[in-house]
Every structure is written in C-alpha cells, then in structure tokens.
Design a protein around this motif. Structure first.
Motif, PDB file in Angstrom:
ATOM      1  N   PHE A 360       0.822  -1.211   0.000  1.00 32.40           N
ATOM      2  CA  PHE A 360       0.000   0.000   0.000  1.00 32.40           C
ATOM      3  C   PHE A 360       0.859   1.267   0.000  1.00 32.40           C
ATOM      4  N   LYS A 361       1.916   1.273   0.791  1.00 33.63           N
ATOM      5  CA  LYS A 361       2.788   2.443   0.889  1.00 33.63           C
ATOM      6  C   LYS A 361       3.475   2.724  -0.440  1.00 33.63           C
ATOM      7  N   VAL A 362       3.973   1.669  -1.108  1.00 31.07           N
ATOM      8  CA  VAL A 362       4.666   1.837  -2.397  1.00 31.07           C
ATOM      9  C   VAL A 362       3.702   2.367  -3.456  1.00 31.07           C
ATOM     10  N   GLU A 363       2.507   1.764  -3.509  1.00 26.88           N
ATOM     11  CA  GLU A 363       1.519   2.211  -4.493  1.00 26.88           C
ATOM     12  C   GLU A 363       1.159   3.678  -4.282  1.00 26.88           C
ATOM     13  N   ASN A 364       1.017   4.084  -3.024  1.00 27.46           N
ATOM     14  CA  ASN A 364       0.692   5.478  -2.729  1.00 27.46           C
ATOM     15  C   ASN A 364       1.803   6.432  -3.171  1.00 27.46           C
ATOM     16  N   GLU A 365       3.053   6.027  -2.938  1.00 25.18           N
ATOM     17  CA  GLU A 365       4.191   6.863  -3.334  1.00 25.18           C
ATOM     18  C   GLU A 365       4.231   7.036  -4.855  1.00 25.18           C
ATOM     19  N   ASP A 368       1.347   9.275  -6.064  1.00 22.38           N
ATOM     20  CA  ASP A 368       1.579  10.698  -5.822  1.00 22.38           C
ATOM     21  C   ASP A 368       2.554  11.288  -6.855  1.00 22.38           C
TER      22      ASP A 368
END
Length: 405
Positions: A360-365, A368
């Motif tokens: 989830f964190k990678v996809e969000n980065e 953005d």
C-alpha cells in the motif's frame, strides 16, 4: 573525419538525391520543383502516401519486380512499405556492421542475436554463417532454450549479444536468477526502447559489456546510434534528419518535435522528408561534448512515438520516458503499461515477480509521483495483471490510448 568534412559530404549527398528524385521519380517530378529546390521545398512524405503512391515513388531507372519489399512493423499504428535495391541492402549491412564494430566486434567473432525472423531466408542464413550468428526468436523465448544457447556460447570468447532490448533483458534476468554471469564483449540494442533498468541488468549479468543502442526503422533506414555518449550519432553521410512542429516547420535544437528523415543513399525509392511517427530532440551544437569518439552530428534523444503520447488536461505532454523515470525504480514491478481510458483517467497495469499487489505504501508513493506529472488533473488507478500483451508487432507497448476524445 572532421565535423566540417562530414557536413560537406552530407550536403553533397542531399543535393544529389534531391536532383535525382526531381528528374527520375514520377511523384517528385510531377511536383515541377525548380532544379535547385531546397529540401524545405519538398512535401512531407507520410505512411499514407507510401501506401497509395508507392508505384509513383519508385525511380524510372528501376523495375519494381527487381526490388525487395520492406514492411514497417506498424508500431506507429500505420503499416507502410518501401522498395529497396539489393546494392542498398548491402550498404545497410555494412552500416550495421560499422555500428557493431563500435562495440569492439570483429567479423568472425560469435554473436547471439534475438530477433523476430526465426524462419531464416537464404540470404539471412548466409549472413548468420558469415558473421557466426546464433539466432533466437525474440518473442517466444523459452528458459531452457536460453540456458542451452548461453551454455553453447559459454566457452566462446570474445562473443557479442544483439537484439530487442526487452528480449535481451529476459536473457539477463534468467542469468541473474541462476546466479550465473556470462561475459559478452558488447551488446547491440535495436527495435524497441532501451530503458535504464535494462542497462543495469545487462551490466550485472554480462560483466559490463559495451552497450550500443541503435535507431533505425523497418522501411530500410539506419539513422543514428549511441556509443560513448548518452546522445545518438546521426549517420550524416547516409541520412538527413529534421525535427519539425505540427505544421512542418523546424523547431529550435533542444526542443521536441516530429522526426523527418531523408535517405541519402537509396535511389530506387528515395524517401524524402519521411515522417516516421517518432518524436525527438536535436542536441544544440553549444552542448556538443568537446571530447567524443566521432564527429557526426548529435540527436539528443528519441522521446517516443507519436502514438505513445498522453496529453493531460493541464496541457502537459507525457511520453514513455515520463513514466519510466518513475516506475523503473520500483523494484517490485516487473513490467508495466499505461492505458489512457478517457481524457481524465489513467490505468497503470503492472506485473510483479511475486504475483501479489504492490504494498500500500509503495503504491501510494508511485501514485503521488504520477499525480504530480499531471498536476492533479487526472484520476490514476493501479491494476495488477498476470500478463501484459505486446503490440501487434510483438514489441512491448508502454502506452495505450483507448479514449475517444
């Protein structure tokens, strides 16, 4: 040769082909151009004209049935074809060998080549024999076949690797997964895009080969090549490149535009101001490196195909490299494709080695960063897929436009 000598040769060859076309090619003769007409006086040649006016574009000095047909891959969205004399085909072979030798190749050394013509014609068989080429099907690579080919060449040194970079990358990945490093003296890339992460894989798997990245087209043109610089050396005795805007007007060096190419060595069917469907940038002469291997003029970059451009609602123009500059650094992503569904919606299809979704964190980065590209004017979603289909030509297609408006 010096830059001035090369420029003189190009100028002489350009004048010669323009005069020849005006006198011997019906399509150009019917334009009734002045005998001293400049290149800018000639109309832009499109793929549609090639298809509909092919007979009129053949020189009176050649018979169509004595010429060889070249088909474009259709990767620009439009299929086209040209006709070439056999002497010009040999000229191209010499030019290609010239590029091979930039990487240190010498005739007689072994070459593993990954291409899309597994059914070798008699001339190609002769080429393979003379150049000691072992040929592989680039888009139907099998792991056991790759392993066997590499094993056969393991003890042969020096040796070289050539082909579509996407296919060569699969060979590199297999070698790395087997913890096996193979030494290749050079790697010659052609046919599709050589991305930064491909280069890293080649350097790691093949012990830092000299990487030669070529720029040509299936219509029978070899135009430019990267060797010791991040820029492309333009084969100026052989071609004349222009970069123009939508209206066919030259853009300043350093600005992106549509590439037009004029062949200076093919007289059977002269291609004058041919619009390839590629976008590129000519390097301003003020930025030419003082120390470079050759004195050919320089093409700064080929930024993608006209059909691989996304226009965001804010006016930003996004090319393949706009996305690879972000996504190729995401280690979890094996392959990706950008699909423009509508004017305001993008879908990122991607594969991972593990077959599971991005954290989830990678996809969000990543989301953005992509959102910054379009300044928040588009909706961007991600979709994990098992397979990403290639284009009809077999080449990877990074950008696909599905929108109607």
């Amino acid at each position: 040769m010096s830059a001035e000598e090369l420029e003189r040769i190009q100028s002489e060859n350009l004048k010669k082909i323009l005069q020849y076309a005006s006198e011997n090619v019906p399509y150009y003769r019917d334009l009734n151009l002045d005998k001293d007409a400049d290149l800018s006086d000639f109309p832009i040649l499109t793929k549609a004209i090639l298809r509909t006016k092919s007979n009129q574009l053949i020189s009176d000095k050649y018979h169509k049935n004595q010429l060889e047909t070249n088909h474009s891959s259709g990767s620009s969205g439009e299929q086209s074809f040209t006709y070439m004399s056999f002497d010009h085909k040999f000229y191209l072979r010499a030019l290609q060998t010239h590029w091979w030798m930039w990487g240190g190749y010498k005739p007689g050394e072994f070459m593993l080549q990954a291409g899309i013509s597994p059914k070798r014609s008699f001339p190609k068989k002769l080429k393979d024999l003379f150049f000691r080429v072992q040929y592989m099907n680039a888009f139907k690579l099998k792991q056991d076949e790759i392993t066997e080919q590499l094993k056969l060449l393991e003890k042969k040194d020096p040796k070289h690797l050539a082909g579509y970079p996407s296919a060569l990358n699969e060979i590199a990945l297999l070698a790395l997964s087997n913890n096996k490093i193979y030494h290749f003296k050079s790697l010659i890339s052609y046919g599709d895009k050589l991305f930064g992460h491909y280069r890293k894989n080649f350097e790691n798997a093949f012990q830092n080969p000299t990487i030669i990245n070529t720029y040509g087209c299936a219509e029978g043109l070899l135009m430019a090549c990267q060797a010791d610089l991040p820029y492309y050396y333009i084969m100026s005795p052989h071609v004349f490149l222009e970069v123009v805007n939508e209206n066919g007007e030259p853009v300043p060096d350093g600005e992106r535009g549509h590439i037009l190419v004029t062949s200076l060595s093919s007289f059977s069917m002269p291609l004058i101001r041919y619009r390839l469907g590629d976008l590129g940038v000519l390097l301003p002469k003020s930025l030419y490196p003082s120390h470079r291997k050759f004195n050919y003029p320089l093409l700064q970059e080929v930024t993608g195909r006209e059909t691989e451009i996304i226009k965001a609602p804010n006016g930003n123009i996004l090319t393949v490299h706009s996305f690879t500059g972000i996504l190729e650094y995401v280690e979890e992503i094996k392959q990706f494709k950008i699909i423009q569904i509508s004017k305001i919606r993008l879908v990122v299809e991607y594969q991972t080695d593990s077959g599971v979704k991005l954290p989830f964190k990678v996809e969000n980065e990543v989301h953005d960063k992509l959102l910054d590209l379009v300044e928040g004017t588009m909706d961007i979603t991600f979709n994990l897929v098992e397979k990403i289909a290639a284009s009809p030509s077999g080449k990877p297609q990074i950008i696909e436009i599905q929108r109607k408006n």
